[in-house]
Structures are given as C-alpha cells and as structure tokens.
Design a protein around this motif. Structure first.
Motif, PDB file in Angstrom:
ATOM      1  N   TYR A 138       7.358 -62.339 -32.178  1.00  0.00           N
ATOM      2  CA  TYR A 138       5.924 -62.655 -32.064  1.00  0.00           C
ATOM      3  C   TYR A 138       5.105 -61.387 -31.857  1.00  0.00           C
ATOM      4  CZ  TYR A 138       6.632 -67.649 -31.941  1.00  0.00           C
ATOM      5  OH  TYR A 138       6.938 -68.935 -32.303  1.00  0.00           O
ATOM      6  N   ARG A 139       3.942 -61.370 -32.485  1.00  0.00           N
ATOM      7  CA  ARG A 139       3.020 -60.246 -32.334  1.00  0.00           C
ATOM      8  C   ARG A 139       1.735 -60.675 -31.636  1.00  0.00           C
ATOM      9  NH1 ARG A 139       4.402 -56.476 -36.705  1.00  0.00           N
ATOM     10  NH2 ARG A 139       2.451 -55.443 -36.263  1.00  0.00           N
ATOM     11  N   VAL A 140       1.581 -61.999 -31.478  1.00  0.00           N
ATOM     12  CA  VAL A 140       0.346 -62.532 -30.892  1.00  0.00           C
ATOM     13  C   VAL A 140       0.744 -63.455 -29.744  1.00  0.00           C
ATOM     14  CG1 VAL A 140      -1.740 -63.878 -31.389  1.00  0.00           C
ATOM     15  CG2 VAL A 140      -0.778 -62.379 -33.144  1.00  0.00           C
ATOM     16  N   PHE A 141      -0.004 -63.353 -28.635  1.00  0.00           N
ATOM     17  CA  PHE A 141       0.425 -64.047 -27.431  1.00  0.00           C
ATOM     18  C   PHE A 141       0.383 -65.572 -27.529  1.00  0.00           C
ATOM     19  CE2 PHE A 141      -0.579 -66.113 -23.391  1.00  0.00           C
ATOM     20  CZ  PHE A 141       0.630 -65.895 -22.752  1.00  0.00           C
ATOM     21  N   THR A 142      -0.738 -66.154 -27.996  1.00  0.00           N
ATOM     22  CA  THR A 142      -0.876 -67.614 -27.888  1.00  0.00           C
ATOM     23  C   THR A 142       0.245 -68.383 -28.600  1.00  0.00           C
ATOM     24  OG1 THR A 142      -3.214 -67.378 -27.495  1.00  0.00           O
ATOM     25  CG2 THR A 142      -2.489 -69.553 -28.185  1.00  0.00           C
ATOM     26  N   TYR A 144       3.197 -67.261 -29.157  1.00  0.00           N
ATOM     27  CA  TYR A 144       4.388 -66.973 -28.351  1.00  0.00           C
ATOM     28  C   TYR A 144       4.428 -67.923 -27.156  1.00  0.00           C
ATOM     29  CZ  TYR A 144       7.455 -64.785 -24.922  1.00  0.00           C
ATOM     30  OH  TYR A 144       8.445 -64.587 -23.985  1.00  0.00           O
ATOM     31  N   TYR A 145       3.266 -68.070 -26.524  1.00  0.00           N
ATOM     32  CA  TYR A 145       3.186 -68.909 -25.321  1.00  0.00           C
ATOM     33  C   TYR A 145       3.623 -70.346 -25.638  1.00  0.00           C
ATOM     34  CZ  TYR A 145       1.099 -71.197 -21.235  1.00  0.00           C
ATOM     35  OH  TYR A 145       0.897 -71.937 -20.097  1.00  0.00           O
ATOM     36  N   LYS A 146       3.166 -70.854 -26.782  1.00  0.00           N
ATOM     37  CA  LYS A 146       3.543 -72.231 -27.166  1.00  0.00           C
ATOM     38  C   LYS A 146       5.050 -72.330 -27.355  1.00  0.00           C
ATOM     39  CE  LYS A 146      -0.721 -73.714 -29.331  1.00  0.00           C
ATOM     40  NZ  LYS A 146      -1.451 -73.293 -30.521  1.00  0.00           N
ATOM     41  N   ALA A 147       5.617 -71.353 -28.063  1.00  0.00           N
ATOM     42  CA  ALA A 147       7.067 -71.368 -28.319  1.00  0.00           C
ATOM     43  C   ALA A 147       7.843 -71.197 -27.014  1.00  0.00           C
ATOM     44  CB  ALA A 147       7.429 -70.254 -29.300  1.00  0.00           C
ATOM     45  N   TRP A 148       7.299 -70.393 -26.115  1.00  0.00           N
ATOM     46  CA  TRP A 148       7.922 -70.139 -24.802  1.00  0.00           C
ATOM     47  C   TRP A 148       7.984 -71.438 -23.999  1.00  0.00           C
ATOM     48  CZ3 TRP A 148       5.574 -69.947 -19.769  1.00  0.00           C
ATOM     49  CH2 TRP A 148       6.259 -69.222 -18.795  1.00  0.00           C
ATOM     50  N   LEU A 149       6.872 -72.189 -24.006  1.00  0.00           N
ATOM     51  CA  LEU A 149       6.848 -73.471 -23.280  1.00  0.00           C
ATOM     52  C   LEU A 149       7.846 -74.441 -23.895  1.00  0.00           C
ATOM     53  CD1 LEU A 149       2.997 -74.038 -22.802  1.00  0.00           C
ATOM     54  CD2 LEU A 149       4.660 -73.572 -20.997  1.00  0.00           C
ATOM     55  N   GLU A 150       7.883 -74.453 -25.234  1.00  0.00           N
ATOM     56  CA  GLU A 150       8.807 -75.367 -25.911  1.00  0.00           C
ATOM     57  C   GLU A 150      10.262 -75.012 -25.623  1.00  0.00           C
ATOM     58  OE1 GLU A 150       8.153 -75.648 -30.188  1.00  0.00           O
ATOM     59  OE2 GLU A 150       6.148 -76.403 -29.676  1.00  0.00           O
ATOM     60  N   LEU A 251       2.262 -65.632 -16.182  1.00  0.00           N
ATOM     61  CA  LEU A 251       3.698 -65.298 -16.103  1.00  0.00           C
ATOM     62  C   LEU A 251       4.276 -65.104 -17.500  1.00  0.00           C
ATOM     63  CD1 LEU A 251       5.119 -67.645 -13.316  1.00  0.00           C
ATOM     64  CD2 LEU A 251       4.858 -65.163 -13.207  1.00  0.00           C
ATOM     65  N   ALA A 252       3.757 -65.899 -18.451  1.00  0.00           N
ATOM     66  CA  ALA A 252       4.252 -65.786 -19.830  1.00  0.00           C
ATOM     67  C   ALA A 252       3.837 -64.452 -20.452  1.00  0.00           C
ATOM     68  CB  ALA A 252       3.743 -66.947 -20.667  1.00  0.00           C
ATOM     69  N   PHE A 253       2.713 -63.895 -20.020  1.00  0.00           N
ATOM     70  CA  PHE A 253       2.307 -62.580 -20.525  1.00  0.00           C
ATOM     71  C   PHE A 253       3.365 -61.535 -20.187  1.00  0.00           C
ATOM     72  CE2 PHE A 253      -2.222 -63.492 -21.442  1.00  0.00           C
ATOM     73  CZ  PHE A 253      -2.328 -62.729 -22.586  1.00  0.00           C
ATOM     74  N   ARG A 254       3.886 -61.629 -18.975  1.00  0.00           N
ATOM     75  CA  ARG A 254       4.920 -60.683 -18.548  1.00  0.00           C
ATOM     76  C   ARG A 254       6.146 -60.802 -19.474  1.00  0.00           C
ATOM     77  NH1 ARG A 254       9.262 -61.446 -15.039  1.00  0.00           N
ATOM     78  NH2 ARG A 254       9.981 -59.532 -14.004  1.00  0.00           N
ATOM     79  N   CYS A 363      -5.248 -51.072 -29.595  1.00  0.00           N
ATOM     80  CA  CYS A 363      -4.207 -50.727 -30.564  1.00  0.00           C
ATOM     81  C   CYS A 363      -2.934 -51.541 -30.347  1.00  0.00           C
ATOM     82  CB  CYS A 363      -3.892 -49.237 -30.485  1.00  0.00           C
ATOM     83  SG  CYS A 363      -3.402 -48.706 -28.832  1.00  0.00           S
ATOM     84  N   GLY A 364      -3.001 -52.550 -29.450  1.00  0.00           N
ATOM     85  CA  GLY A 364      -1.780 -53.280 -29.112  1.00  0.00           C
ATOM     86  C   GLY A 364      -1.674 -54.625 -29.798  1.00  0.00           C
ATOM     87  N   THR A 365      -0.847 -55.495 -29.208  1.00  0.00           N
ATOM     88  CA  THR A 365      -0.710 -56.856 -29.722  1.00  0.00           C
ATOM     89  C   THR A 365      -2.028 -57.578 -29.489  1.00  0.00           C
ATOM     90  OG1 THR A 365       0.088 -57.499 -27.558  1.00  0.00           O
ATOM     91  CG2 THR A 365       1.758 -56.996 -29.203  1.00  0.00           C
ATOM     92  N   ASP A 366      -2.265 -58.646 -30.160  1.00  0.00           N
ATOM     93  CA  ASP A 366      -3.458 -59.483 -29.987  1.00  0.00           C
ATOM     94  C   ASP A 366      -4.731 -58.694 -30.183  1.00  0.00           C
ATOM     95  OD1 ASP A 366      -2.906 -62.285 -28.364  1.00  0.00           O
ATOM     96  OD2 ASP A 366      -1.360 -60.782 -28.071  1.00  0.00           O
ATOM     97  N   ALA A 367      -4.641 -57.558 -30.843  1.00  0.00           N
ATOM     98  CA  ALA A 367      -5.700 -56.567 -30.882  1.00  0.00           C
ATOM     99  C   ALA A 367      -7.056 -57.054 -30.364  1.00  0.00           C
ATOM    100  CB  ALA A 367      -5.843 -56.027 -32.293  1.00  0.00           C
ATOM    101  N   ALA A 368      -7.367 -56.649 -29.120  1.00  0.00           N
ATOM    102  CA  ALA A 368      -8.703 -56.906 -28.582  1.00  0.00           C
ATOM    103  C   ALA A 368      -9.622 -56.064 -29.444  1.00  0.00           C
ATOM    104  CB  ALA A 368      -8.771 -56.431 -27.146  1.00  0.00           C
ATOM    105  N   PRO A 369     -10.663 -56.651 -30.025  1.00  0.00           N
ATOM    106  CA  PRO A 369     -11.486 -55.858 -30.943  1.00  0.00           C
ATOM    107  C   PRO A 369     -11.931 -54.560 -30.276  1.00  0.00           C
ATOM    108  CG  PRO A 369     -12.324 -58.114 -30.695  1.00  0.00           C
ATOM    109  CD  PRO A 369     -11.184 -57.975 -29.748  1.00  0.00           C
ATOM    110  N   TYR A 370     -11.703 -53.463 -30.965  1.00  0.00           N
ATOM    111  CA  TYR A 370     -11.985 -52.159 -30.367  1.00  0.00           C
ATOM    112  C   TYR A 370     -13.458 -52.031 -29.992  1.00  0.00           C
ATOM    113  CZ  TYR A 370     -12.128 -47.208 -29.501  1.00  0.00           C
ATOM    114  OH  TYR A 370     -12.302 -45.996 -28.889  1.00  0.00           O
TER     115      TYR A 370
END
Ligand code: FAD
Length: 444
Positions: A138-142, A144-150, A251-254, A363-370
């Motif tokens: 996964y490159r994007v958190f949300t 990932y979070y869904k898959a993590w919960l599943e 916690l899932a972010f970690r 410059c990271g995952t979920d790229a927060a718009p610069y």
C-alpha cells in the motif's frame, strides 16, 4: 517448542515486556525448561540512539530486570555475541521480529550462525502481511487502514509461567546520561499498563475532540511505551470499543509506516517521491539553530521545539507545524529535521518519524499537497486558542493573554528576552511555492 528440560534464550530488543509477548511464549514452551533473558547492547544501535531514548531504554531494562530477577546483558555485535552464547548454552534463541532495515540484516546474519526463531512482532498486523489487490504494498493510508481492519489480529496473551535462568557475569546495563534538566518519564511494563488504564478511564472517550489541542495535553503518550515494546498494540486495540475509531486509526498509522519502511527500506533517508530530491533547498545554518533551540520568534514553533528539548516528546499537531516550518519556511531538507527528532524524541521510531516528516514535506505517502503550507500563526491560534501550550513552554510569554500571545511582536512593548520573528511567513510561503513550481514544471 523447546523440549522438556531444555534451555532457551529470549533475546529482548524493543519488546521489553512479559505480557502479550509471543516470543516469550515460544521460548517458555511447556514450562519445563528454563529461559535465559538476554539483552545485547549493540554499539551500532545504542550509539545511534539519542540521549533521552537511551536513558528511557536503560530505565525500562532496569524495570524488566527487576521483574524477572535479573537480565543477562552483553555488549558487542549481536552477530558475534548471540551465536557465541547460544553455542555455550547449547540453546535456541527466540526473539520478536524487527522489521527495520538494520534489524532485518542483523537477524539474517545471526540466523546464519545459530538457530534463531522469530515469533510475533511489535505490530498487531506485521509489515508485509497485507497487499493491494494487484499484490503491491500500500502507498496510501486509507485503503491500507481498511485492509488492516479486515485482516484483524489475535487477542493478547497473558504472561506464561517461566522458569528464568540468569547466568552470572555479563557486561551489565550501559550508562546513559542526559542533558541537565531532562526528567526521564517512569519506564517499564507495569507503568505502561498503569498509564494506559488511566487513559482509557479519563481521556479516551474525548480523544477525537481533543487530540489536536496541545494545550489540553490529553493524548495517550503511548508512543513511548510502544516504541520500547513495554506494551503491545494488540493490548491497546483489545480495550477499544466501536466509538474509538479515531484512536484505532492512529495506531494503524504506526503500522502503515512500518509496512512502508519494510517494503522500501531506502525511504528512511531518501525521498519517497524522488522528484522532490531535485528541489532547491537551503543549507542548515543559524536559522536551523534557532529552530532547534526554539528561538524562531514564532510561539507555536518555539513551544514545540522547547517541549522536545525538555521532555523528549512533542504533541502530534505541533510536530506537524514545526516540521512544516523547517521545510517550507526555512527551505531546509526534511532529513535534517528528522535527524534532530531522532536525537531528542524518547519515542523516536524510524518508520513513523521518517515517513511523518516526508508526509509534511509533501514527498511521502498520501502526498499532502505541497502547496498547503501551514501558517504558524493561524495554526497556533486555531489549535491553542488560549495560549495554554505556549505559556507552558515559553516562560518569556507566560504573562501574555490569549489575544497577545500568538503575535507578541505586535505589542507596544514586546516581552524582553523573546526573539522577533526570524522571517516573514507570507514571503517564505511564496518562495516555497516557487521552488515547488520549478520541480513540477521540470517534470512536464
Ligand atoms: P496519540 O494521539 O495518543 O496516538 C496513539 C498512538 O497512535 C501513538 O502512541 C502512536 O503510536 C500512534 N500514532 C498517532 N499518530 C501517529 C502518526 N501520525 N504516525 C504514526 N503513528 C501515530 N511517532 C512515533 O511514535 N515516533 C516518532 O519518531 C514520530 N515522529 C513524528 C515526526 C513527525 C514530523 C510527525 C508529524 C509525527 C511523528 N510521530 C511519531 C507520530 C505522532 O506524532 C506520535 O506518535 C504521537 O504524537 C505520540 O503521542 P501519543 O502517544 O500521545 O499519540
């Protein structure tokens, strides 16, 4: 499983606890054998820790040793000392997985020389367990979070009955000195559970409402015990109810960042989005020193940087603000800031720190718009409206009221001893956008 009357070695690393420790379960087996509790002071790792983290780790090791009735401590390269001990004691070595780039290569080297059984990890869902539908990390958190919960996780396990055996000798716990004025928080598994219990009773229900308010100071501070493995995230997750999504998500972010580091070890120090490596940056100089010392003249930035120096910890919202200031107002590469954090945070964690920095730097995952540049004045007003956090960490501003404290330079008589702003945020914001524009247009 160790056979009857066997002896195994439990090699503690960043899992300094007895409860919910799968490696301890595996080492203890059916309880008929003995377990040697080992900690290795590895100069490659230990010398790289910041002084606050070393002090806390040492305190945590003392506490673990008290609970067990001793700890066998060796100083040296684990690739040499662990197989040597295993051969002397004719024992199998058990440990919890370490997913950092260094941990992976160290464990592979140890496993070539002795039997190393790795069980469990510092995560509810270990890195490398979940993938997107096309099989990539996964490159994007949300999502990932869904898959993590599943995917889910096992229930915590209580400490097994263990017959410990602590050989005489060893090199003893290392010394750990900190700067004057630094007060190390109380460490250890028992304290971690106490803190967590108090947090769930008093503050957890309000988490979503107050987590962004540094003045309220009502986040859990579990990052410190988690980073030393004094408590397992599964233990925390087991206590969360359906209304605690906001906390579960953090916690899932970690876990997400640990997964990112596992798949892309190079992103610890290199740009996750390599196009940002081409941006124009400034060399760290006196302005970087002002940032480090909490003397930029922007109260929310200075309060955060001073909290870091004095407590070895900083509130998450303020971590974002100070990081943005370094990258987008001072135009300094994120790695300099990340290194400063690693040297001063007790909870310093390569995966969370480096990728949070990269996220803020755009410059990271979920790229927060610069182009979304934090304004340090309005951030301060929004998230610390009364100035409680500022007064707590900046004595020069302690007598100022909510209307004055965010822009003290506007007062007819600015407080003595507190610096004027180092820069004009509006100007630096435009400068930052111009530099961003250069790399974006070069890509087209
Ligand atoms: P709470 O708000 O109570 O959150 C509960 C737990 O969720 C935390 O203990 C932590 O394990 C996890 N968590 C919360 N937010 C994040 C996040 N954004 N990313 C990853 N995990 C999170 N966290 C570290 O543990 N070590 C670091 O070295 C670190 N460096 C950071 C650097 C920057 C620039 C930023 C913006 C964030 C960083 N974080 C780091 C994430 C976050 O700031 C801390 O985990 C959090 O402030 C710890 O306080 P808490 O335990 O009270 O958090």
């Amino acid at each position: 499983m160790p056979s009857s009357a066997s002896r195994s070695i439990l090699w503690f690393r960043r899992d300094l606890r007895l409860s919910d420790n799968p490696a301890l379960f595996a080492a203890a087996g059916d309880g008929s054998g003995t377990v040697v509790p080992l900690y290795v002071v590895d100069p490659t790792e230990w010398d790289g820790l910041g002084a606050p983290q070393r002090a806390y780790r040492r305190a945590s090791l003392e506490s673990l040793s008290d609970r067990i009735g001793g700890l066998y401590v060796l100083h040296g390269d684990p690739v040499e000392v662990v197989p040597h001990l295993a051969s002397l004691l004719d024992s199998t070595v058990y440990a919890s997985a370490d997913f950092t780039p260094y941990g992976i290569s160290r464990d592979a080297a140890v496993a070539e020389l002795t039997e190393l059984r790795v069980t469990g990890s510092p995560y509810a869902v270990s890195p490398g367990r979940i993938f997107t539908k096309d099989g990539s990390p996964y490159r994007v958190f949300t999502p990932y979070y869904k898959a993590w919960l599943e995917h889910g996780w096992k229930e915590p396990v209580i400490a097994p009955n263990v017959r410990w055996h602590v050989p005489t000798g060893g090199d003893g716990l290392p010394t750990a000195q900190t700067a004057a004025g630094f007060v190390c928080p109380e460490a250890g598994e028992v304290k971690a559970h106490e803190l967590w219990r108090a947090y769930t009773e008093d503050d957890l229900a309000a988490y979503a409402d107050v987590r962004d308010l540094p003045g309220a100071d009502r986040t859990s501070r579990m990052s410190i015990p988690l980073s030393n493995g004094e408590i397992h995230p599964r233990t925390l997750l087991a206590d969360l109810g359906p209304d605690d999504d906001a906390y579960r998500r953090q916690l899932a972010f970690r876990e997400f960042y640990a997964d990112v580091l596992f798949h892309r070890g190079w992103s610890a120090w290199d740009y996750y989005d390599s196009s940002f490596a081409k941006m124009r940056y400034d060399e760290p100089g006196v302005e970087f020193d002002a940032w480090r010392m909490g003397r930029t003249g922007f109260p929310i930035v200075d309060a955060g940087m001073r909290q870091l120096l004095h407590e070895g910890w900083m509130h998450n919202r303020v971590r974002m603000i100070v990081a943005s200031f370094l990258v987008k107002d001072l135009h300094i590469e994120w790695q300099h800031g990340a290194q400063h954090f690693l040297q001063h945070l007790i909870d310093a964690d390569l995966a969370s720190n480096q990728h949070s920095w990269q996220w803020v730097a755009g410059c990271g995952t979920d790229a927060a718009p610069y182009f979304r540049v934090f304004n340090p004045i309005s951030q301060g007003k929004k998230f610390d409206p009364n100035g409680d956090y500022l007064r707590r960490h900046i004595p020069e501003l302690a007598s100022l009221g909510p209307d004055e404290i965010h822009e003290p330079w506007r007062l007819e008589e600015p407080p003595s001893g507190y610096p004027k702003p180092l820069l004009d945020h509006a100007v630096e914001r435009l400068e930052s956008l111009e530099r961003y524009g250069e790399i974006r247009s070069a890509l087209r």
